[in-house]
Design a protein around this motif. Structure first.
Motif, PDB file in Angstrom:
ATOM      1  N   UNK A   1     105.539  -3.543  14.603  1.00 48.47           N
ATOM      2  CA  UNK A   1     105.265  -4.904  14.999  1.00 48.47           C
ATOM      3  C   UNK A   1     103.693  -5.301  14.983  1.00 48.47           C
ATOM      4  N   UNK A   2     103.039  -4.304  15.657  1.00 49.96           N
ATOM      5  CA  UNK A   2     101.751  -4.373  16.215  1.00 49.96           C
ATOM      6  C   UNK A   2     100.872  -4.725  14.784  1.00 49.96           C
ATOM      7  N   UNK A   3     101.124  -4.301  13.659  1.00 50.12           N
ATOM      8  CA  UNK A   3     100.290  -4.306  12.544  1.00 50.12           C
ATOM      9  C   UNK A   3     100.952  -5.453  11.781  1.00 50.12           C
ATOM     10  N   UNK A   4     102.367  -5.569  11.702  1.00 49.58           N
ATOM     11  CA  UNK A   4     103.109  -6.829  11.007  1.00 49.58           C
ATOM     12  C   UNK A   4     102.495  -8.216  11.705  1.00 49.58           C
ATOM     13  N   UNK A   5     102.343  -8.179  12.969  1.00 51.61           N
ATOM     14  CA  UNK A   5     102.035  -9.473  13.579  1.00 51.61           C
ATOM     15  C   UNK A   5     100.395  -9.610  13.323  1.00 51.61           C
TER      16      UNK A   5
ATOM     17  N   UNK B   1     106.578  -1.680  24.324  1.00 49.40           N
ATOM     18  CA  UNK B   1     106.378  -2.311  23.041  1.00 49.40           C
ATOM     19  C   UNK B   1     107.415  -3.187  22.448  1.00 49.40           C
ATOM     20  N   UNK B   2     108.769  -3.138  22.979  1.00 49.38           N
ATOM     21  CA  UNK B   2     109.614  -4.036  22.590  1.00 49.38           C
ATOM     22  C   UNK B   2     110.145  -5.009  23.569  1.00 49.38           C
ATOM     23  N   UNK B   3     109.558  -4.704  24.680  1.00 50.71           N
ATOM     24  CA  UNK B   3     109.924  -5.768  25.818  1.00 50.71           C
ATOM     25  C   UNK B   3     109.198  -6.841  26.016  1.00 50.71           C
ATOM     26  N   UNK B   4     109.826  -8.173  26.290  1.00 48.71           N
ATOM     27  CA  UNK B   4     108.720  -9.309  26.293  1.00 48.71           C
ATOM     28  C   UNK B   4     108.627  -9.422  27.746  1.00 48.71           C
ATOM     29  N   UNK B   5     107.087 -10.013  28.128  1.00 51.81           N
ATOM     30  CA  UNK B   5     106.872 -10.215  29.599  1.00 51.81           C
ATOM     31  C   UNK B   5     105.856 -11.383  29.179  1.00 51.81           C
TER      32      UNK B   5
ATOM     33  N   UNK C   1      94.513   3.059  23.361  1.00 60.91           N
ATOM     34  CA  UNK C   1      94.910   2.342  24.360  1.00 60.91           C
ATOM     35  C   UNK C   1      96.474   2.297  24.166  1.00 60.91           C
ATOM     36  N   UNK C   2      96.996   2.876  25.367  1.00 62.24           N
ATOM     37  CA  UNK C   2      98.571   3.519  25.002  1.00 62.24           C
ATOM     38  C   UNK C   2      99.603   2.750  25.929  1.00 62.24           C
ATOM     39  N   UNK C   3     100.741   2.632  25.324  1.00 63.80           N
ATOM     40  CA  UNK C   3     101.762   1.977  25.923  1.00 63.80           C
ATOM     41  C   UNK C   3     103.312   2.530  25.604  1.00 63.80           C
ATOM     42  N   UNK C   4     104.100   2.532  26.659  1.00 67.71           N
ATOM     43  CA  UNK C   4     105.455   3.095  26.560  1.00 67.71           C
ATOM     44  C   UNK C   4     106.229   2.694  25.555  1.00 67.71           C
ATOM     45  N   UNK C   5     106.893   3.500  24.417  1.00 65.49           N
ATOM     46  CA  UNK C   5     107.716   3.039  23.371  1.00 65.49           C
ATOM     47  C   UNK C   5     109.033   2.141  23.842  1.00 65.49           C
TER      48      UNK C   5
ATOM     49  N   UNK D   1     102.027 -16.706  27.138  1.00 65.16           N
ATOM     50  CA  UNK D   1     103.151 -16.505  25.946  1.00 65.16           C
ATOM     51  C   UNK D   1     104.189 -15.511  26.493  1.00 65.16           C
ATOM     52  N   UNK D   2     105.290 -15.394  25.891  1.00 69.77           N
ATOM     53  CA  UNK D   2     106.353 -14.345  26.286  1.00 69.77           C
ATOM     54  C   UNK D   2     106.235 -13.522  25.111  1.00 69.77           C
ATOM     55  N   UNK D   3     105.543 -12.378  25.167  1.00 67.59           N
ATOM     56  CA  UNK D   3     105.494 -11.682  24.222  1.00 67.59           C
ATOM     57  C   UNK D   3     105.752  -9.966  24.482  1.00 67.59           C
ATOM     58  N   UNK D   4     105.973  -9.062  23.382  1.00 66.25           N
ATOM     59  CA  UNK D   4     106.393  -7.917  23.431  1.00 66.25           C
ATOM     60  C   UNK D   4     104.884  -7.140  23.663  1.00 66.25           C
ATOM     61  N   UNK D   5     104.867  -5.933  24.002  1.00 71.47           N
ATOM     62  CA  UNK D   5     103.696  -5.061  24.394  1.00 71.47           C
ATOM     63  C   UNK D   5     102.868  -4.894  22.856  1.00 71.47           C
ATOM     64  N   UNK D   6     103.757  -4.857  21.709  1.00 73.78           N
ATOM     65  CA  UNK D   6     103.240  -5.001  20.472  1.00 73.78           C
ATOM     66  C   UNK D   6     102.404  -6.049  20.210  1.00 73.78           C
ATOM     67  N   UNK D   7     102.969  -7.248  20.483  1.00 73.56           N
ATOM     68  CA  UNK D   7     102.275  -8.361  20.172  1.00 73.56           C
ATOM     69  C   UNK D   7     101.241  -8.579  21.238  1.00 73.56           C
ATOM     70  N   UNK D   8     101.240  -8.121  22.303  1.00 66.70           N
ATOM     71  CA  UNK D   8     100.142  -8.194  23.045  1.00 66.70           C
ATOM     72  C   UNK D   8      98.834  -7.348  22.567  1.00 66.70           C
ATOM     73  N   UNK D   9      99.092  -6.116  21.946  1.00 70.91           N
ATOM     74  CA  UNK D   9      97.961  -5.240  21.467  1.00 70.91           C
ATOM     75  C   UNK D   9      97.514  -6.235  20.087  1.00 70.91           C
TER      76      UNK D   9
END
Ligand code: SF4
Ligand code: SF4
Lengths: 397, 119
Positions: free
Chosen positions: A35-39, A173-177, A165-169, A5-13
Motif C-alpha cells: 500500500x505504501x508504494x501503491x499510494x 501498516x493496516x490500521x487506520x488512525x 523508518x520502521x513500523x510494525x506489520x 486524515x484517517x489513514x493507515x501506517x502505510x498511507x502515513x509513510x
C-alpha cells in the motif's frame, strides 16, 4: 493548511514521502508494504506528487535505483519488508558506504520459514550492521513525522547516511488512525531541497564507488563511524526543531514515559509501547515504582542516553520482538553493552510477540510484574521466551 | 587523445586523464580529514585502467566470415566488441579474453588464441 486524515501506517509513510518532496521512488511490492508504494503511484499518476516513479524487478534493484538517483543529487525513497529487505542487504551497505541519504520505510514482518506476514522486528534488526539509521515508530503519526525527520537528519553534511523508518506489520501498516498531514509550506521550511557536494554530473564528471586500496579503505570507514558518533546529537536537535514547528514530539532517541526516579524500567520498541504505557499507568496506580523507555532509535544505539536513564534503577526489563540465534534479544544485548562497567543492575530479556503473536495488556502486565519481582528474588533467568505454548498458562492468567 | 567515455550512452566525450589528474581532487591527502566523505575520483576511473592486460586468451575475428549479426556485442560482458561496417572489432584495452563472443558467434568467425603469442 494542515489537515487531519484517517489513514493507515502505510498511507502515513506515503504522505511522509510526498511532503518530503521525494524526487525518485523505486520500489517492488511485498506484503504488508504494498500500500505504501501503491499510494505513491496513485499520487504520482494523478499529479499530486512530482516524482519519478521507477518500477523495478526486485528490491535489490529498487535500492540500486535509489542509490543512483541519490548519487545524481535527487531525494530518493523506497519501502520494503522482511524478505524484500533481506534481498536489499548488499545495497543497504552500499548506500551507507557511498554516503547517500536514501530513506526507506520498512514494515517489520517476520522472516520465514515458517512463512509469516505478521509483526516481528527481526527483518530490520538483521540489517543493524549495514550503516543505516533505524527509527522504530509507535503510531501512524510518528511514521509520517519520521520520514520527514529522517531526510533532514540524513542529508545533514555531518551525517550523509541512509535511514530506515520502521513500523510494525498490520498493527500499524493496516490500521487506520487520525494523522495530521502538515501544510506543505511548513514542511518545505523545515526540509530544504537536497543539494549534495558531489553528484553525478556530465559537466563535471566524477567516478563514484571506486577501489579503495588497503592504505585508504579503513580511513573511509572511520569517516562513517564519525558520522554515527555525531548522529545522536543531530537526532535530538532535529526532533526538537520538529516539535517546535509541528507540535508533535516523537521522542528523539528514547521516549521516556514516567521514568523519573523509578526502581524498575521497562524497555519496549514499536507498536507494543502504547499498550505498555497503559499497563504502566495501571501498575503505578497499584503502587509499583515502574516506568517505560521506548527505544525509538536503534541505530545509532543511544548508549549515553541509556546510562543516563538507568541511574538509580534496580531492574531493567527489556521486551524484544526479535531473537538473534546464538545471542539473544537484540535490544537487551545492546543495552547490556551500553551499561557494562557503568551500572550494577538486574537486566532480564523477554522474547515476545514473534511472528505477530498477540501481546495483550494481561501478558504485558505479567511481564512487568515478573520484572518487578526480580528486585526481591534476584535474576532467575537471563532470557525468557514469553507466551510459548508450553508456558501460556503462566503469562495469560 | 580523445576517446568515448561511455559507449552505451555515447555522445559525451572526456579527455583521458593522467593518473596525477585523477588524484588532483585532493592535494596530497594525509589522512581521513583531507578527503571527501566517500572515495571519489574526478574521472570515471575505469578508463584509467586498461583491464585488457589481465587477458590470457585473445579473440581474433575473421571478418571474411563475419555476418555482422551483433550477437558478440550483445553477449560481451565488458562491451569490448563492436560491430562496425567492416565487421566486428575487439577493443583490446578492455577485452578480458573470456571467450564468450567466440562461443556465441553463429558462424565461428572468432577464435581464441594465446595472448602470449601477441605480446
Ligand atoms: S557474432 Fe560473429 S558473425 Fe555476429 S557480428 Fe560477432 S563476429 Fe560477426
Ligand atoms: S573475449 Fe570476452 S571480453 Fe573479449 S570481446 Fe569476447 S566476449 Fe568480450
Amino acid at each position: 493548511m494542515s489537515e487531519m486524515k484517517i489513514v493507515s501506517g502505510n498511507f502515513a509513510a506515503a504522505y511522509g514521502a510526498k511532503l518530503s518532496r521525494v524526487e525518485v521512488v523505486a520500489a517492488y511490492p511485498i506484503t504488508p508494504q504494498t500500500e505504501v508504494v501503491e499510494k505513491i503511484a496513485e499520487l504520482v499518476s494523478n499529479g499530486e506528487m512530482d516524482s519519478e516513479y521507477v518500477k523495478v524487478e526486485s528490491e535489490h534493484s529498487a535500492m540500486a535505483a535509489c542509490i543512483a538517483a541519490s548519487n545524481a543529487g535527487a531525494r530518493a525513497y523506497t519501502a520494503s519488508s522482511a524478505h524484500g529487505l533481506a534481498l536489499m542487504h548488499e545495497l543497504l551497505i552500499w548506500a551507507s558506504g557511498a554516503r547517500l541519504p536514501v530513506v526507506m520505510t520498512n514494515i517489520n514482518r517476520a522472516m520465514g520459514p515458517p512463512w509469516s506476514v505478521w509483526a516481528d522486528h527481526h527483518d530490520t534488526l538483521a540489517q543493524k550492521g549495514t550503516g543505516q539509521l533505524q527509527f522504530f515508530c509507535e503510531n501512524n503519526q510518528e511514521v509520517l513525522d519520521s520520514v520527514i525527520m529522517a531526510f533532514k537528519i540524513c542529508e545533514d553534511a555531518d551525517i550523509m547516511l541512509p535511514a530506515m523508518v520502521v513500523e510494525d506489520a498490520f498493527i500499524l501498516s493496516h490500521t487506520k488512525e487520525p494523522v495530521e498531514i502538515y501544510d506543505q509550506e511548513l514542511v518545505d521550511e523545515f526540509l530544504p531541497p537536497y543539494d549534495p557536494e558531489y553528484k553525478l554530473d556530465v559537466e563535471r564528471p566524477f567516478g563514484f564507488g571506486s577501489l579503495g586500496m588497503p592504505d585508504w579503505y579503513m580511513d573511509f570507514r572511520y569517516k562513517i563511524a564519525e558520522a554515527f558518533e555525531k548522529a545522536p546529537e543531530k537526532i535530538e536537535k532535529v526532533n526538537k526543531e520538529f516539535t517546535e514547528i509541528f507540535g508533535n514530539d516523537n521522542g528523539g532517541l528514547i521516549e521516556e514515559y514516567k521514568t523519573d526516579g523509578v526502581d524498575v524500567l521497562i524497555v519496549t520498541m514499536g507498536s507494543i509501547s502504547s499498550t505498555s504505557k497503559d499497563v504502566i499507568d495501571e501498575l503505578r496506580k497499584e503502587g509499583h515504582n515502574v516506568g517505560l523507555a521506548r527505544l525509538r532509535t536503534f541505530r545509532p544505539f543511544p548508549v549515553e542516553k541509556f546510562r543516563e536513564i538507568t541511574k538509580g534503577v534496580n531492574v531493567v526489563g527489556v521486551m524484544d520482538r526479535s531473537y538473534t540465534f546464538g545471542h539473544g534479544g537484540d535490544a537487551a544485548r545492546e543495552i547490556k553493552d551500553a551499561l557494562y562497567g557503568h551500572r550494577d543492575l538486574i537486566l532480564k530479556d523477554y522474547i515476545v510477540g514473534l511472528g505477530g503473536r498477540d501481546l495483550t495488556p494481561k501478558i504485558l502486565k505479567n511481564i512487568m510484574l515478573d520484572a518487578i519481582s526480580l528486585q526481591d528474588k534476584g535474576l532467575d533467568k537471563e532470557i525468557e521466551w514469553v507466551d510459548l505454548r508450553i508456558n501460556q498458562e503462566r503469562w495469560r492468567r | 587523445m580523445q576517446r568515448p567515455l561511455n559507449r552505451l550512452t555515447t555522445k559525451l566525450e572526456v579527455r583521458r586523464l593522467s593518473k596525477e589528474e585523477v588524484y588532483r581532487i585532493v592535494i596530497d591527502p594525509k589522512d581521513h580529514r583531507d578527503v571527501p566523505l566517500t572515495l571519489i575520483t574526478d574521472c570515471p576511473s575505469y578508463l584509467m585502467t586498461k583491464t585488457g592486460s589481465w587477458r590470457t586468451l585473445r579473440p581474433i575475428v575473421d571478418n571474411e566470415k563475419c555476418i555482422k549479426c551483433g550477437i558478440c556485442w550483445k553477449f560481451c560482458p565488458d562491451v569490448s566488441i563492436h560491430v562496425k561496417e567492416d565487421g566486428a572489432e575487439v577493443d583490446y584495452d578492455f577485452c578480458k579474453g573470456c571467450g564468450i563472443c567466440a562461443k556465441e558467434c553463429p558462424v565461428d568467425a572468432i577464435v581464441m588464441e594465446k595472448e602470449e603469442d601477441y605480446v
